[in-house]
Scaffold this motif. Structure first.
Motif, mmCIF file in Angstrom:
data_model
loop_
_atom_site.group_PDB
_atom_site.id
_atom_site.type_symbol
_atom_site.label_atom_id
_atom_site.label_comp_id
_atom_site.label_asym_id
_atom_site.label_seq_id
_atom_site.Cartn_x
_atom_site.Cartn_y
_atom_site.Cartn_z
ATOM 1 N N ALA A 1 -16.567 45.818 54.663
ATOM 2 C CA ALA A 1 -17.399 45.634 53.476
ATOM 3 C C ALA A 1 -18.217 44.358 53.607
ATOM 4 O O ALA A 1 -17.746 43.368 54.152
ATOM 5 C CB ALA A 1 -16.528 45.560 52.220
ATOM 6 N N MET A 2 -19.444 44.408 53.110
ATOM 7 C CA MET A 2 -20.295 43.240 52.990
ATOM 8 C C MET A 2 -20.498 43.002 51.493
ATOM 9 O O MET A 2 -21.002 43.895 50.806
ATOM 10 C CB MET A 2 -21.658 43.481 53.655
ATOM 11 C CG MET A 2 -21.794 43.029 55.077
ATOM 12 S SD MET A 2 -20.579 43.603 56.225
ATOM 13 C CE MET A 2 -21.249 45.120 56.802
ATOM 14 N N VAL A 3 -20.058 41.837 51.004
ATOM 15 C CA VAL A 3 -20.144 41.549 49.569
ATOM 16 C C VAL A 3 -20.646 40.126 49.334
ATOM 17 O O VAL A 3 -20.720 39.328 50.261
ATOM 18 C CB VAL A 3 -18.780 41.748 48.862
ATOM 19 C CG1 VAL A 3 -18.262 43.168 49.049
ATOM 20 C CG2 VAL A 3 -17.756 40.745 49.335
ATOM 21 N N ARG A 4 -20.941 39.835 48.081
ATOM 22 C CA ARG A 4 -21.381 38.492 47.701
ATOM 23 C C ARG A 4 -20.238 37.499 47.914
ATOM 24 O O ARG A 4 -19.094 37.797 47.564
ATOM 25 C CB ARG A 4 -21.762 38.458 46.219
ATOM 26 C CG ARG A 4 -22.902 39.365 45.838
ATOM 27 C CD ARG A 4 -23.059 39.380 44.310
ATOM 28 N NE ARG A 4 -24.044 40.350 43.908
ATOM 29 C CZ ARG A 4 -25.342 40.084 43.749
ATOM 30 N NH1 ARG A 4 -25.786 38.871 43.961
ATOM 31 N NH2 ARG A 4 -26.165 41.029 43.384
ATOM 32 N N PRO A 5 -20.536 36.311 48.449
ATOM 33 C CA PRO A 5 -19.478 35.320 48.687
ATOM 34 C C PRO A 5 -18.697 34.939 47.426
ATOM 35 O O PRO A 5 -17.488 34.737 47.479
ATOM 36 C CB PRO A 5 -20.226 34.113 49.248
ATOM 37 C CG PRO A 5 -21.503 34.655 49.782
ATOM 38 C CD PRO A 5 -21.841 35.847 48.938
#
Length: 120
Positions: free
Chosen positions: A14-18
């Motif tokens: 997954a790529m998500v907001r930090p």
């Protein structure tokens, strides 16, 4: 992995907001998938580019900072992990991220020598 072992190994990426990492970690722990790898990344998707100015010069930031979360599961259903990530990362705005589910052919535990789902 033995042919009699029906458990499938999946890798969820997954790529998500930090700033949503804490919420995602908590949600993963709640569904029984606390093990993960996190990498700071930058990328571009549907989130619009940002324009800024520094020392009188205008610049465009079109690569946004994200965190890449990798989680390998065998006993926890991949669908539960995906839902946990989606719930933890959701803001409703563009740039919330993406989740991918990949099959894992083999897994090996270095310390114990176990392989297959038992290595996860």
């Amino acid at each position: 992995m033995s042919e009699t072992d029906e458990r499938e190994i999946k890798m969820i990426v997954a790529m998500v907001r930090p700033d949503k990492l804490g919420d995602v970690k908590k949600a993963l722990a709640e569904v029984g998938a606390p093990s993960l790898t996190v990498t700071n990344v930058s990328g571009r998707g549907s989130q619009p580019a940002k324009k800024g100015q520094w020392r009188g010069e205008e610049y465009v930031v079109d690569l946004h900072q994200k965190v890449k979360i990798e989680c390998v599961v065998a006993d926890t259903p991949a669908g539960d992990v995906v839902e946990a990530i989606k719930e933890g990362a959701h803001t409703g705005e563009k740039g919330d991220g993406k989740v991918f589910v990949l099959p894992v052919e083999e897994a090996h535990q270095v310390r114990t020598g176990e392989s297959g789902p038992d290595a996860v």
